[in-house]
Design a protein around this motif. Structure first.
Motif, PDB file in Angstrom:
ATOM      1  N   SER A 278       0.691  -1.078  -0.051  1.00  0.00           N
ATOM      2  CA  SER A 278       0.158  -0.009   0.033  1.00  0.00           C
ATOM      3  C   SER A 278       0.717   1.138   0.024  1.00  0.00           C
ATOM      4  O   SER A 278       1.490   1.707   0.999  1.00  0.00           O
ATOM      5  CB  SER A 278      -0.863   0.000   1.224  1.00  0.00           C
ATOM      6  N   ALA A 279       0.941   1.834  -1.289  1.00  0.00           N
ATOM      7  CA  ALA A 279       1.822   3.164  -1.089  1.00  0.00           C
ATOM      8  C   ALA A 279       1.247   4.319  -1.645  1.00  0.00           C
ATOM      9  O   ALA A 279       1.641   5.103  -2.315  1.00  0.00           O
ATOM     10  CB  ALA A 279       2.997   2.611  -2.255  1.00  0.00           C
ATOM     11  N   VAL A 280      -0.116   4.333  -1.339  1.00  0.00           N
ATOM     12  CA  VAL A 280      -0.810   5.481  -1.481  1.00  0.00           C
ATOM     13  C   VAL A 280      -0.920   6.496  -0.462  1.00  0.00           C
ATOM     14  O   VAL A 280      -0.674   7.616  -0.695  1.00  0.00           O
ATOM     15  CB  VAL A 280      -2.451   5.091  -2.097  1.00  0.00           C
ATOM     16  N   GLU A 281      -1.108   5.989   0.667  1.00  0.00           N
ATOM     17  CA  GLU A 281      -1.323   6.758   1.909  1.00  0.00           C
ATOM     18  C   GLU A 281      -0.283   6.196   2.879  1.00  0.00           C
ATOM     19  O   GLU A 281      -0.226   5.054   3.329  1.00  0.00           O
ATOM     20  CB  GLU A 281      -2.642   6.723   2.308  1.00  0.00           C
ATOM     21  N   MET A 282       0.434   7.347   3.636  1.00  0.00           N
ATOM     22  CA  MET A 282       1.239   7.016   4.694  1.00  0.00           C
ATOM     23  C   MET A 282       0.650   7.017   6.226  1.00  0.00           C
ATOM     24  O   MET A 282       0.072   7.868   6.149  1.00  0.00           O
ATOM     25  CB  MET A 282       2.541   7.958   4.710  1.00  0.00           C
ATOM     26  N   LEU A 283       0.812   5.898   6.683  1.00  0.00           N
ATOM     27  CA  LEU A 283      -0.006   5.770   8.107  1.00  0.00           C
ATOM     28  C   LEU A 283       1.001   5.376   9.135  1.00  0.00           C
ATOM     29  O   LEU A 283       1.902   4.815   8.896  1.00  0.00           O
ATOM     30  CB  LEU A 283      -1.147   4.731   7.878  1.00  0.00           C
ATOM     31  N   GLY A 284       0.361   5.507  10.330  1.00  0.00           N
ATOM     32  CA  GLY A 284       1.332   5.020  11.347  1.00  0.00           C
ATOM     33  C   GLY A 284       1.094   3.527  11.458  1.00  0.00           C
ATOM     34  O   GLY A 284       0.116   3.107  10.897  1.00  0.00           O
ATOM     35  N   TRP A 285       1.830   2.702  12.508  1.00  0.00           N
ATOM     36  CA  TRP A 285       1.803   1.435  12.393  1.00  0.00           C
ATOM     37  C   TRP A 285       0.405   0.752  12.855  1.00  0.00           C
ATOM     38  O   TRP A 285       0.034  -0.172  11.935  1.00  0.00           O
ATOM     39  CB  TRP A 285       2.908   0.795  13.428  1.00  0.00           C
ATOM     40  N   GLU A 286      -0.300   1.250  13.770  1.00  0.00           N
ATOM     41  CA  GLU A 286      -1.672   0.700  14.125  1.00  0.00           C
ATOM     42  C   GLU A 286      -2.511   1.010  12.929  1.00  0.00           C
ATOM     43  O   GLU A 286      -3.538   0.085  12.919  1.00  0.00           O
ATOM     44  CB  GLU A 286      -2.034   1.350  15.211  1.00  0.00           C
ATOM     45  N   ASP A 287      -2.639   2.405  12.520  1.00  0.00           N
ATOM     46  CA  ASP A 287      -3.644   2.511  11.540  1.00  0.00           C
ATOM     47  C   ASP A 287      -3.371   1.914  10.126  1.00  0.00           C
ATOM     48  O   ASP A 287      -4.133   1.315   9.374  1.00  0.00           O
ATOM     49  CB  ASP A 287      -3.474   4.018  10.990  1.00  0.00           C
ATOM     50  N   ALA A 288      -2.037   1.448   9.773  1.00  0.00           N
ATOM     51  CA  ALA A 288      -1.731   0.563   8.721  1.00  0.00           C
ATOM     52  C   ALA A 288      -2.133  -0.916   8.937  1.00  0.00           C
ATOM     53  O   ALA A 288      -2.784  -1.428   8.123  1.00  0.00           O
ATOM     54  CB  ALA A 288      -0.144   0.588   8.444  1.00  0.00           C
ATOM     55  N   ARG A 289      -2.100  -1.383  10.191  1.00  0.00           N
ATOM     56  CA  ARG A 289      -2.800  -2.760  10.405  1.00  0.00           C
ATOM     57  C   ARG A 289      -4.318  -2.675  10.340  1.00  0.00           C
ATOM     58  O   ARG A 289      -4.961  -3.601   9.783  1.00  0.00           O
ATOM     59  CB  ARG A 289      -2.254  -2.948  11.968  1.00  0.00           C
TER      60      ARG A 289
ATOM     61  N   TYR B 193      11.038   1.910  14.563  1.00  0.00           N
ATOM     62  CA  TYR B 193      10.717   3.491  14.625  1.00  0.00           C
ATOM     63  C   TYR B 193       9.591   3.422  15.723  1.00  0.00           C
ATOM     64  O   TYR B 193       9.080   2.467  15.901  1.00  0.00           O
ATOM     65  CB  TYR B 193      10.228   3.854  13.171  1.00  0.00           C
ATOM     66  N   ASP B 194       9.395   4.719  15.858  1.00  0.00           N
ATOM     67  CA  ASP B 194       8.103   5.026  16.844  1.00  0.00           C
ATOM     68  C   ASP B 194       6.881   4.766  16.025  1.00  0.00           C
ATOM     69  O   ASP B 194       6.748   4.892  14.696  1.00  0.00           O
ATOM     70  CB  ASP B 194       8.113   6.554  17.010  1.00  0.00           C
ATOM     71  N   CYS B 195       6.020   3.968  16.469  1.00  0.00           N
ATOM     72  CA  CYS B 195       4.656   3.485  15.736  1.00  0.00           C
ATOM     73  C   CYS B 195       3.837   4.668  15.268  1.00  0.00           C
ATOM     74  O   CYS B 195       3.091   4.277  14.315  1.00  0.00           O
ATOM     75  CB  CYS B 195       3.845   2.660  16.783  1.00  0.00           C
ATOM     76  N   LYS B 196       4.071   5.745  15.679  1.00  0.00           N
ATOM     77  CA  LYS B 196       3.128   6.888  15.304  1.00  0.00           C
ATOM     78  C   LYS B 196       3.808   7.431  13.960  1.00  0.00           C
ATOM     79  O   LYS B 196       3.230   8.210  13.264  1.00  0.00           O
ATOM     80  CB  LYS B 196       3.016   7.988  16.304  1.00  0.00           C
ATOM     81  N   GLU B 197       5.184   7.132  13.633  1.00  0.00           N
ATOM     82  CA  GLU B 197       5.824   7.607  12.545  1.00  0.00           C
ATOM     83  C   GLU B 197       4.846   7.127  11.225  1.00  0.00           C
ATOM     84  O   GLU B 197       4.351   5.909  11.188  1.00  0.00           O
ATOM     85  CB  GLU B 197       7.094   6.793  12.229  1.00  0.00           C
ATOM     86  N   ARG B 198       4.849   7.990  10.398  1.00  0.00           N
ATOM     87  CA  ARG B 198       3.802   7.531   8.897  1.00  0.00           C
ATOM     88  C   ARG B 198       4.700   7.082   8.035  1.00  0.00           C
ATOM     89  O   ARG B 198       5.454   7.741   7.434  1.00  0.00           O
ATOM     90  CB  ARG B 198       3.252   8.818   8.607  1.00  0.00           C
TER      91      ARG B 198
ATOM     92  N   SER C 209      14.857   3.386  19.668  1.00  0.00           N
ATOM     93  CA  SER C 209      14.034   4.477  19.054  1.00  0.00           C
ATOM     94  C   SER C 209      12.459   4.182  18.769  1.00  0.00           C
ATOM     95  O   SER C 209      11.961   4.867  18.538  1.00  0.00           O
ATOM     96  CB  SER C 209      14.763   4.880  17.862  1.00  0.00           C
ATOM     97  N   GLY C 210      12.207   2.731  18.971  1.00  0.00           N
ATOM     98  CA  GLY C 210      10.608   2.537  18.631  1.00  0.00           C
ATOM     99  C   GLY C 210      10.563   1.172  18.746  1.00  0.00           C
ATOM    100  O   GLY C 210      11.333   0.131  18.871  1.00  0.00           O
ATOM    101  N   LYS C 211       9.122   0.772  18.848  1.00  0.00           N
ATOM    102  CA  LYS C 211       8.765  -0.594  19.068  1.00  0.00           C
ATOM    103  C   LYS C 211       7.956  -1.242  17.862  1.00  0.00           C
ATOM    104  O   LYS C 211       7.327  -2.243  17.947  1.00  0.00           O
ATOM    105  CB  LYS C 211       7.734  -0.543  20.445  1.00  0.00           C
ATOM    106  N   CYS C 212       8.018  -0.679  16.785  1.00  0.00           N
ATOM    107  CA  CYS C 212       7.261  -1.095  15.595  1.00  0.00           C
ATOM    108  C   CYS C 212       8.393  -1.386  14.471  1.00  0.00           C
ATOM    109  O   CYS C 212       9.162  -0.702  14.345  1.00  0.00           O
ATOM    110  CB  CYS C 212       6.287  -0.304  15.105  1.00  0.00           C
ATOM    111  N   MET C 213       8.240  -2.500  13.610  1.00  0.00           N
ATOM    112  CA  MET C 213       9.176  -2.841  12.751  1.00  0.00           C
ATOM    113  C   MET C 213       8.715  -2.520  11.150  1.00  0.00           C
ATOM    114  O   MET C 213       7.560  -2.496  10.868  1.00  0.00           O
ATOM    115  CB  MET C 213       9.239  -4.282  12.745  1.00  0.00           C
TER     116      MET C 213
END
Length: 187
Positions: free
Chosen positions: A73-84, A173-178, A156-160
Motif C-alpha cells: 500500500s503505497a498510496v497513503e502513509m500511516l502510523g503502524w496501528e492505522d496501517a494494521r 521506529y516510533d509506531c506513530k511514524e507515518r 528508538s521505537g517498538k514497531c518494525m
C-alpha cells in the motif's frame, strides 16, 4: 476514568472493524471459490482440481509469491496501528511472512518501491521482537543481520519496518511514524 473508558471503546471498535474486514474478505473469497468450482466443473475437472486452484490464488489486490499473498500500500502513509487497521479492512494484516526473502523478492519486483515500509513485527514489553499476525503471530523475529540493519533494533521505537536502501532489512521506529506498508492475506 472517562479516558480509560474511551480507550477501551476505541480498542473494541478497532477489533470490530478488523473482524468486519476479515468477514468481507471471507465473503469475497467464498464467491471466488464458487466461481472456480463452476469453471473447473464446466471444463470437466473434479472437486480436487477446483479446490487446489482456489487455494493457490490470492484475492485482489494481493499478489501470490511463493505461497504467500502480499500487497504494497503505497498510496497513503500511516502510523503502524492505522496501517494494521487498513490491512484488516482489506481482509489481511501487516505482513508477517514465513519467508522474509519472499517478501523482499516481492518488494524488489515493484518499480520504485517506497524507501520505508511498515511490516507486522513489534517489540514486547520484555524487549523481545515478535511477528504480530497470521501464521507467524507470536513467533520471535530473527534477530540476525540477515533481518536487521546494522545497529538496530535500537531504543528508538517498538514497531518494525523495512528499509529499501538496505535490501529491505528491518528497522524500528516510533509506531506513530507515518510510512507506507505491506499487507498480507493469510489463506
Amino acid at each position: 476514568m472517562f479516558q480509560d473508558d474511551m480507550q477501551t471503546c476505541k480498542t473494541q471498535l478497532t477489533t470490530v472493524m478488523e473482524e468486519l474486514g476479515r468477514f468481507k474478505n471471507f465473503n469475497s473469497r467464498l464467491e471466488q471459490l464458487e466461481e472456480a468450482r463452476n469453471v473447473l466443473n464446466e471444463e470437466g475437472g473434479d472437486d480436487k482440481d477446483w479446490a487446489a486452484a482456489a487455494y493457490t490464488s490470492c484475492p485482489d489486490p494481493f499478489v501470490n509469491l511463493n505461497g504467500e499473498c502480499f500487497f504494497l500500500s503505497a498510496v497513503e502513509m500511516l502510523g503502524w496501528e492505522d496501517a494494521r487497521r487498513e490491512c484488516g479492512r482489506l481482509g489481511g494484516d501487516l505482513a508477517s511472512p514465513r519467508s522474509l526473502p519472499s517478501l523482499r523478492e516481492y518488494l524488489r519486483s515493484i518499480q520504485d518501491p517506497p524507501e520505508y515500509l511498515w511490516v507486522g513485527g513489534s517489540q514486547n514489553d520484555d524487549g523481545s521482537w515478535v511477528w504480530s499476525s497470521g501464521y507467524q503471530a507470536g513467533v520471535p523475529v530473527d534477530m540476525s543481520k540477515d533481518t536487521w540493519n546494522e545497529e538496530v533494533p535500537s531504543g528508538s521505537g517498538k514497531c518494525m519496518g523495512l528499509f529499501g536502501q538496505s535490501s529491505f532489512r528491518a528497522y524500528n521506529y516510533d509506531c506513530k511514524e507515518r510510512d507506507y506498508f505491506v499487507c498480507q492475506y493469510y489463506f
